[in-house]
Design an enzyme around this catalytic site. Structure first.
Site, PDB file in Angstrom:
ATOM      1  N   LYS A  43     -28.257  31.092 -67.957  1.00  0.00           N
ATOM      2  CA  LYS A  43     -27.301  31.531 -68.985  1.00  0.00           C
ATOM      3  C   LYS A  43     -26.163  30.515 -69.142  1.00  0.00           C
ATOM      4  O   LYS A  43     -25.820  30.134 -70.257  1.00  0.00           O
ATOM      5  CB  LYS A  43     -26.765  32.915 -68.601  1.00  0.00           C
ATOM      6  CG  LYS A  43     -25.821  33.523 -69.612  1.00  0.00           C
ATOM      7  CD  LYS A  43     -25.785  35.024 -69.490  1.00  0.00           C
ATOM      8  CE  LYS A  43     -24.801  35.535 -68.475  1.00  0.00           C
ATOM      9  NZ  LYS A  43     -23.393  35.310 -68.858  1.00  0.00           N
ATOM     10  N   ASP A  48     -21.730  35.250 -59.072  1.00  0.00           N
ATOM     11  CA  ASP A  48     -22.359  36.345 -59.815  1.00  0.00           C
ATOM     12  C   ASP A  48     -23.374  37.095 -58.961  1.00  0.00           C
ATOM     13  O   ASP A  48     -23.878  38.146 -59.365  1.00  0.00           O
ATOM     14  CB  ASP A  48     -23.025  35.791 -61.077  1.00  0.00           C
ATOM     15  CG  ASP A  48     -21.991  35.247 -62.053  1.00  0.00           C
ATOM     16  OD1 ASP A  48     -20.837  35.718 -62.013  1.00  0.00           O
ATOM     17  OD2 ASP A  48     -22.321  34.335 -62.830  1.00  0.00           O
ATOM     18  N   LYS A 108     -14.397  40.254 -63.970  1.00  0.00           N
ATOM     19  CA  LYS A 108     -15.664  39.989 -64.667  1.00  0.00           C
ATOM     20  C   LYS A 108     -15.869  41.117 -65.685  1.00  0.00           C
ATOM     21  O   LYS A 108     -14.922  41.808 -66.031  1.00  0.00           O
ATOM     22  CB  LYS A 108     -16.810  39.891 -63.657  1.00  0.00           C
ATOM     23  CG  LYS A 108     -16.680  38.695 -62.723  1.00  0.00           C
ATOM     24  CD  LYS A 108     -16.787  37.389 -63.466  1.00  0.00           C
ATOM     25  CE  LYS A 108     -16.461  36.194 -62.591  1.00  0.00           C
ATOM     26  NZ  LYS A 108     -16.263  34.977 -63.368  1.00  0.00           N
TER      27      LYS A 108
HETATM   28  C1  S3P Z   1     -19.688  31.031 -65.480  1.00  0.00           C
HETATM   29  C2  S3P Z   1     -18.871  30.852 -64.409  1.00  0.00           C
HETATM   30  C3  S3P Z   1     -18.540  31.906 -63.473  1.00  0.00           C
HETATM   31  C4  S3P Z   1     -19.452  33.118 -63.643  1.00  0.00           C
HETATM   32  C5  S3P Z   1     -19.721  33.468 -65.061  1.00  0.00           C
HETATM   33  C6  S3P Z   1     -20.340  32.303 -65.785  1.00  0.00           C
HETATM   34  C7  S3P Z   1     -19.920  29.883 -66.366  1.00  0.00           C
HETATM   35  O1  S3P Z   1     -17.219  32.277 -63.668  1.00  0.00           O
HETATM   36  O2  S3P Z   1     -18.904  34.240 -62.979  1.00  0.00           O
HETATM   37  O3  S3P Z   1     -20.633  34.559 -65.135  1.00  0.00           O
HETATM   38  O4  S3P Z   1     -20.879  29.897 -67.152  1.00  0.00           O
HETATM   39  O5  S3P Z   1     -19.124  28.941 -66.281  1.00  0.00           O
HETATM   40  P1  S3P Z   1     -15.992  31.400 -63.147  1.00  0.00           P
HETATM   41  O6  S3P Z   1     -15.391  30.761 -64.331  1.00  0.00           O
HETATM   42  O7  S3P Z   1     -15.101  32.406 -62.496  1.00  0.00           O
HETATM   43  O8  S3P Z   1     -16.510  30.342 -62.210  1.00  0.00           O
END
Ligand code: S3P
Length: 428
Positions: free
Chosen positions: A21, A313, A340
């Site tokens: 993703k 995650d 989140k």
């Molecule tokens: C993501 C980074 C993570 C993750 C999120 C997706 C990304 O968050 O929890 O689901 O795609 O950069 P953080 O920005 O807290 O690292």
């Protein structure tokens, strides 16, 4: 909708894991800013990524959905158009955080918003550094949350020293820094996932990286590329856990992304005693491998510090796993999970408690005493995909039936999740 699961054993099968993703969002965005057509193979077509495509589409970018790839018709770094109405990111926190960095540097006005969960999720961690780059962004309701109103401004390079590791914050600054008047430097306490850096380099941006910092030069243009997205380790984690906690199981997962800034989950389960083999490693833009995993006797461990951003995650599913491990697991430094899609720590603790787990919050740590049998329960997902998938898996080693309320929320990241899970069940 709800889905009902109960105890299962002898899971077997060979499954392909859908595209990552995080990497899919970034490839779509950078493809949009490039000169030429970017070909994204194995792009995730889940709701979050469709929301990114939808926003980009309202900024004048078109896509072709081919059987094996998405083609992005890039508009160039200065080719985006003023959107005709408010950009809607749906439930996708990644979309609003990453696009804010780009919108801040455009010569038109935009407003960006999302669903009820997005309206409650603070974005000041991302917006504050953008403001210090000269961005003109305001919170429509003055509450640190979307909607955001973004006006044109001159962007300047900054040195950003983060007090916590966040890839979304880092990525938003880097995207904005492409348009800055001088270079942008980022220093993180621990390295967060580095998909943005890898992709920026592949699209032709200039980045210098060392252990302690990233320096990026502003860019004149980005060049379209042809890439293949690795399977999402965050999605793989559910099936890996399913095999670990059920009896007589052995499954193979194909094409799983093994980026070392992202595969903390694998390090954690190995430390807990998992029977897991990583085979057929190969390297494209990011490392990819197949994972063979069998039922295992696990023991509790302490998780803290640098491993947390590498398994962020996966904390809810690791909390489930800890309930089926002997002894105590302690999780520290996971406060970022509170902002989140939901407060994922509290929602996971509540639902595991309903299933009979011995779990508590002690100061800021989560303490789980594993080895106590779990029983089925009615699970409130708060419409959070990672909670729904974690508890579908938890139910496979619990007695009785478990009902996942709002089960369709898995479409956010994994539309075929339940079908793939059921394909692993014994056929009789
Ligand atoms: C993501 C980074 C993570 C993750 C999120 C997706 C990304 O968050 O929890 O689901 O795609 O950069 P953080 O920005 O807290 O690292």
């Amino acid at each position: 909708m709800s889905a009902i699961f109960e105890r299962r054993n002898a899971l077997t099968g060979d499954i392909n894991i859908p595209g990552d993703k995080s990497v899919s969002h970034r490839a779509l965005i950078l493809g949009a800013l490039s000169d030429g057509d970017t070909v994204i193979r194995h792009c995730l077509k889940a709701q979050d990524c469709l929301d990114t495509m939808n926003c980009l589409n309202h900024l004048g970018v078109s896509f072709e959905d081919k059987e094996d790839a998405i083609i992005v018709h890039g508009q160039g770094m200065h080719g985006l158009k003023e959107p005709p109405h408010v950009l809607d990111v749906g439930n996708s926190g990644t979309t609003i955080r990453l696009l804010s960095g780009i919108l801040a540097a455009q010569n038109f006005v935009s407003e960006i918003s999302g669903d009820n969960s997005i309206l409650r999720r603070p974005v000041d961690q991302v917006i504050a550094p953008l403001l210090s780059m000269g961005a003109n962004i305001s919170y429509k309701f003055k509450n640190n949350c979307p909607p955001l109103v973004i006006l044109p401004s001159e962007i300047k390079g900054i040195t950003y020293k983060g007090s916590f590791a966040s890839s979304q914050v880092k990525s938003s600054i880097l995207f904005c820094g492409l348009y800055a008047d001088s270079e942008t430097t980022i220093i993180e306490p621990y390295q967060s996932r580095d998909h943005t850096e890898l992709l920026l380099k592949a699209f032709g941006a200039t980045l210098l990286e060392s252990d302690e910092k990233i320096i990026m030069k502003p860019a004149d243009k980005l060049n379209a590329i042809d890439l293949s997205i690795p399977g999402d380790i965050s999605s793989a984690a559910y099936f890996i856990t399913a095999a670990l906690i059920t009896e007589d199981s052995k499954i193979t997962l194909r094409g799983v992304g093994m980026n070392p800034t992202r595969n903390g989950f694998i390090d954690v389960i190995l430390a807990m005693g998992a029977d897991v083999e990583i085979v057929n490693a190969h390297y494209g833009l990011e490392p990819v491998a197949d994972v063979i995993v069998s039922s295992s006797k696990l023991h509790g461990i302490t998780l803290e510090g640098e491993i947390i951003p590498r398994a962020l995650d996966e904390i809810p599913i690791l909390m489930v796993l800890a309930c089926y491990a002997e002894g105590v697991t302690v999780i520290k430094d996971a406060g970022e999970l509170k902002i989140k899609e939901n407060d994922r720590l509290d929602v996971t603790i509540d639902n595991l408690t309903k299933m009979g787990a011995n779990i508590a919050k002690v100061n800021d740590s989560i303490v789980i005493e594993g080895g106590h049998p779990l029983h089925g329960a009615i699970i409130g997902t708060k419409y959070d995909h990672r909670i729904a998938m974690s508890f579908a898996i938890a139910s496979l080693a619990a007695s009785g039936k478990t009902e996942i309320i709002g089960s369709e929320c898995v479409n956010t990241s994994y539309p075929g999740f339940y079908e793939t899970l059921r394909s692993l069940f014994p056929k009789n």
